[in-house]
Design a protein around this motif. Sequence first.
Motif, short mmCIF file in Angstrom:
data_model
loop_
_atom_site.label_atom_id
_atom_site.label_comp_id
_atom_site.label_asym_id
_atom_site.label_seq_id
_atom_site.Cartn_x
_atom_site.Cartn_y
_atom_site.Cartn_z
N LEU B 38 0.87 -1.13 0.09
CA LEU B 38 0.01 -0.13 0.01
C LEU B 38 0.97 1.18 0.12
O LEU B 38 1.81 1.09 0.85
CB LEU B 38 -0.86 -0.07 1.35
CG LEU B 38 -2.22 0.80 1.23
CD1 LEU B 38 -3.01 0.39 0.23
CD2 LEU B 38 -2.85 0.67 2.76
N ALA B 39 0.38 2.25 -0.86
CA ALA B 39 1.60 3.34 -1.01
C ALA B 39 0.64 4.55 -0.80
O ALA B 39 -0.31 4.69 -1.43
CB ALA B 39 2.18 3.31 -2.25
N ALA B 40 1.42 5.57 -0.31
CA ALA B 40 0.46 6.86 -0.04
C ALA B 40 1.59 8.03 -0.13
O ALA B 40 2.53 7.77 0.27
CB ALA B 40 -0.27 7.09 1.34
N TYR B 42 2.05 12.31 0.15
CA TYR B 42 1.73 13.54 0.46
C TYR B 42 2.69 14.60 -0.27
O TYR B 42 3.96 14.39 -0.40
CB TYR B 42 1.80 13.97 1.82
CG TYR B 42 0.88 13.05 2.64
CD1 TYR B 42 -0.37 13.72 2.99
CD2 TYR B 42 1.33 11.98 3.31
CE1 TYR B 42 -1.24 12.96 3.58
CE2 TYR B 42 0.17 11.36 3.94
CZ TYR B 42 -0.87 11.80 4.13
OH TYR B 42 -1.75 11.10 5.10
N VAL B 62 9.29 6.64 3.36
CA VAL B 62 9.25 5.72 4.62
C VAL B 62 8.74 4.34 4.52
O VAL B 62 7.38 4.41 3.75
CB VAL B 62 8.21 6.24 5.51
CG1 VAL B 62 7.94 5.75 6.97
CG2 VAL B 62 8.53 7.79 5.99
N GLN B 64 6.99 1.07 6.12
CA GLN B 64 6.51 0.40 7.42
C GLN B 64 6.60 -1.16 7.13
O GLN B 64 5.68 -1.54 6.17
CB GLN B 64 5.07 0.95 7.61
CG GLN B 64 5.13 2.38 7.93
CD GLN B 64 5.43 2.52 9.11
OE1 GLN B 64 5.68 1.91 10.26
NE2 GLN B 64 5.38 4.13 9.65
N PRO B 65 7.38 -1.98 7.81
CA PRO B 65 7.13 -3.31 7.75
C PRO B 65 5.71 -3.74 8.57
O PRO B 65 5.05 -2.89 9.21
CB PRO B 65 8.38 -4.05 8.77
CG PRO B 65 8.44 -2.58 9.60
CD PRO B 65 8.12 -1.50 9.07
N LYS B 66 5.44 -5.01 8.37
CA LYS B 66 4.03 -5.55 8.81
C LYS B 66 4.23 -5.74 10.32
O LYS B 66 3.25 -5.59 11.01
CB LYS B 66 3.65 -6.84 8.07
CG LYS B 66 2.25 -6.93 8.07
CD LYS B 66 2.01 -8.02 7.16
CE LYS B 66 0.34 -8.26 6.98
NZ LYS B 66 -0.12 -9.29 6.41
N GLY B 68 6.44 -5.10 13.81
CA GLY B 68 7.79 -4.56 14.37
C GLY B 68 7.90 -3.33 13.74
O GLY B 68 7.16 -2.68 13.05
N VAL B 69 9.22 -2.69 14.28
CA VAL B 69 9.66 -1.43 13.67
C VAL B 69 10.61 -1.39 12.53
O VAL B 69 11.24 -2.58 12.42
CB VAL B 69 10.22 -0.69 15.24
CG1 VAL B 69 9.25 -0.37 15.95
CG2 VAL B 69 11.37 -1.50 15.48
N VAL B 102 4.69 7.13 1.59
CA VAL B 102 4.90 5.97 2.65
C VAL B 102 4.41 4.69 2.23
O VAL B 102 3.28 4.70 1.33
CB VAL B 102 3.88 6.40 3.72
CG1 VAL B 102 4.02 5.53 4.93
CG2 VAL B 102 4.01 7.98 4.42
N LEU B 103 5.13 3.78 2.41
CA LEU B 103 4.90 2.35 1.97
C LEU B 103 4.43 1.52 3.15
O LEU B 103 5.38 1.38 3.95
CB LEU B 103 6.03 2.00 0.75
CG LEU B 103 6.54 2.71 -0.07
CD1 LEU B 103 7.82 2.49 -0.74
CD2 LEU B 103 5.52 2.45 -1.28
N GLN B 104 3.43 0.64 2.67
CA GLN B 104 3.13 -0.23 3.87
C GLN B 104 2.89 -1.52 3.21
O GLN B 104 2.48 -1.70 2.29
CB GLN B 104 1.82 0.13 4.46
CG GLN B 104 1.27 -0.95 5.22
CD GLN B 104 1.72 -0.89 6.75
OE1 GLN B 104 2.08 0.14 7.41
NE2 GLN B 104 2.30 -2.06 7.11
N VAL B 105 3.98 -2.42 3.81
CA VAL B 105 3.93 -3.83 3.44
C VAL B 105 2.51 -4.48 3.89
O VAL B 105 2.16 -4.47 5.06
CB VAL B 105 5.00 -4.76 4.12
CG1 VAL B 105 5.07 -6.26 3.49
CG2 VAL B 105 6.24 -4.18 3.82
#
Lengths: 487, 219
Positions: B38-40, B42, B62, B64-66, B68-69, B102-105
């Motif tokens: 998922l990418a967003a 701004y 940025v 974000q792993p699924k 943990g940090v 922002v990229l979310q796995v």
Amino acid sequence: MKDTPLSNCERDFLLNAIGEKRRLDGRQTYDYRNIKISFGTDYGCCFVDLGKTKVMAQVSCELITPKENRPNDGIMFFNIELSPMASPAFETGRQSELLVKLNRQLERCLRNSKCIDVESLCVVSGEKVWQIRVDVHLLNHDGNLMDAASIAAIAALSHCRRPDVGILGEDVTVYSPEERDPIPLSIYHMPISVSFAFFQQGTYLLVDPCDREERVMDGLLMIAMNKHREICSIQSSGGIMLLKDQVLRCSKIASVKVSEITELINKALENDKKVRKAGGRCGFAQSMPQERITALKADVSPVEMAGIKENANEIVQRAEAPSQSVPSPVLPAPGTGQVGEGLQTSWGLEEKEEEEEEEEEEEEDVQHVVEEQGRGDVVLISDSDSEEEEVVILNQEALPTKGTLSKQQRAADSKQQRAADSKQQRAADSKQQRAADSKQQRAADSKQQRAADSKQQRAADSKQQRAADSKQQRAADSKPQQKNKKQ
Amino acid sequence: MEVCGSSSPTLREFGCEQNLLSRPDGSSSFIQGDTSVLAAVYGPAEVKVSKEIYDRATMEVVIQPKVGVPSVRERAREQCVRETCEAALLSKLHPRSSFTLVLQVVHDDGSLLSCFLNAACMALMDGGLPMGCLFAGVTCAINGEGQIITDPTAVQEKGSRALMTFAIDSTERRVMMSSTKGSFTVHELQKCIAISQKASEKIFQFYRDSVRRRYSKTL
């Protein structure tokens, strides 16, 4: 990045609308937005859409040592991530007030309510227990993050399967999902948080506030309740004074909402179970809407291979051959070692080599002296590199004048310098054999030149002249010989 | 030298949904097989004074792993994506501003970096940011037998001898970024680049179709 502030007229408009019992999105006071619950490809992954608010929860398990005071209890760990994806105001890695508030509320809602049997997570008492970690990622912030997070977390926990373990004596074996079916967590009840927003000092109340409503509200009441109408936690924030019957009314509304949401979660879980049993593909990838204009899907497509081999060959052939590792012309200063750059390692070897060379040189010098003595020539200026020998030679000569002495001294100095130079050069040469030839030439040339210049300028004595000449000759003769010997 | 084996390499089915989040200026979710990101984005928006660049926009990525940090691995991938985006974006048009991606796995089943790149490009397109070219990410794996697999799954990645990810630009099919792991010959590298260039055409065609669908009057 800062959040865009709400303008005064927007604020007034919203408050007026609420005063007229209207909401921006056309909902009634007690209405929730549409809730959509979907599950990911792997176990323990859940997406919740609450209107435009979007949340993802992922449960993961890990074997750890338990806390000393509770050796039989597994550990629950909750982590909410305020990703900047959800709102530009959120920053990664910063413990904001909102984050702490949400995390604490989620812990109170799910851990302190003892909805999960932590004792069943024990593998070996006092040594190995399961830690269940729940990561909640907020993907889009449009108000009421808490409710969405609590729904996602409990749904993910109910969906989660932990790997089976076998204990044989002291050994603990964790079986992969292929070997043994993973085990679901034992969940006693499902606490779900319901939020109420209060406006105008508690005059008006709204369920499930959206982002704009949250910005103009005076206070917030969060009630976590399960479907058995047991309150798990209540939190009131925003510093608003609530009356007893207001709280009671809210709890009544909450019980209705909770039973609706619980039913929805159960339905979603059942659907997912059915799909998984049927062996069909499931998960986020499959839940992508096909009818939307913004979505598109392409099928498995083969990549054309025609001409790829030729193309690659052509490029490889056209490309320049990679340069062989050429010994770099870096001249290490005396006393330094060099590793890499295609050179031989000279760590620890340098000094030894130099010593050897010095010895060799000394030997050569001795030979020189012997030769000259044998020849019985008057001048005994040998190509040596130590001052003492030079001095000895001076003493052997017929009393020189003061001027010639100082001249001789200077000559000796410069010779020493040169000798040291040539020694260094030779040390380098031994390593760089290819460059040696040209350098030799240069060394010999420059030496001749320098010797000739300095001598010729000051030479008044023909004897001196002859001495210089013969020395030149010898220097020119002996240097290449030495070099050749080394090669 | 062993050419890619008898079976021709394929791209798994891939899909994309744009504009699925309301808060960001541009968003997309890209799916390659089971891998999903998922990418967003701004931007252009205000930038912190410390990160301000006087003649162009600051790009920030940025990941974000699924679970943990974010760790070093995420940081390295952030850099890969950031440099690709910086090369594609016309950041000179927005000096003293910021683009945040922002990229979310969502699910990792191999070829994650290429999925990041594709999701990023779709999000930048959705956000309407000025770009000189589009870019597509293709991952190639070379397995033990010397066969080249495009768009490998996590299992195929594990069994591979070398793993390469390329970002290809849409105008001249040039390599904008490459990230490699494992050992391979010059020949294999060139072959992988050539395959990636071919594969990227499929993705660019998909971009084109998706934009055409989006701005069409009928579905």
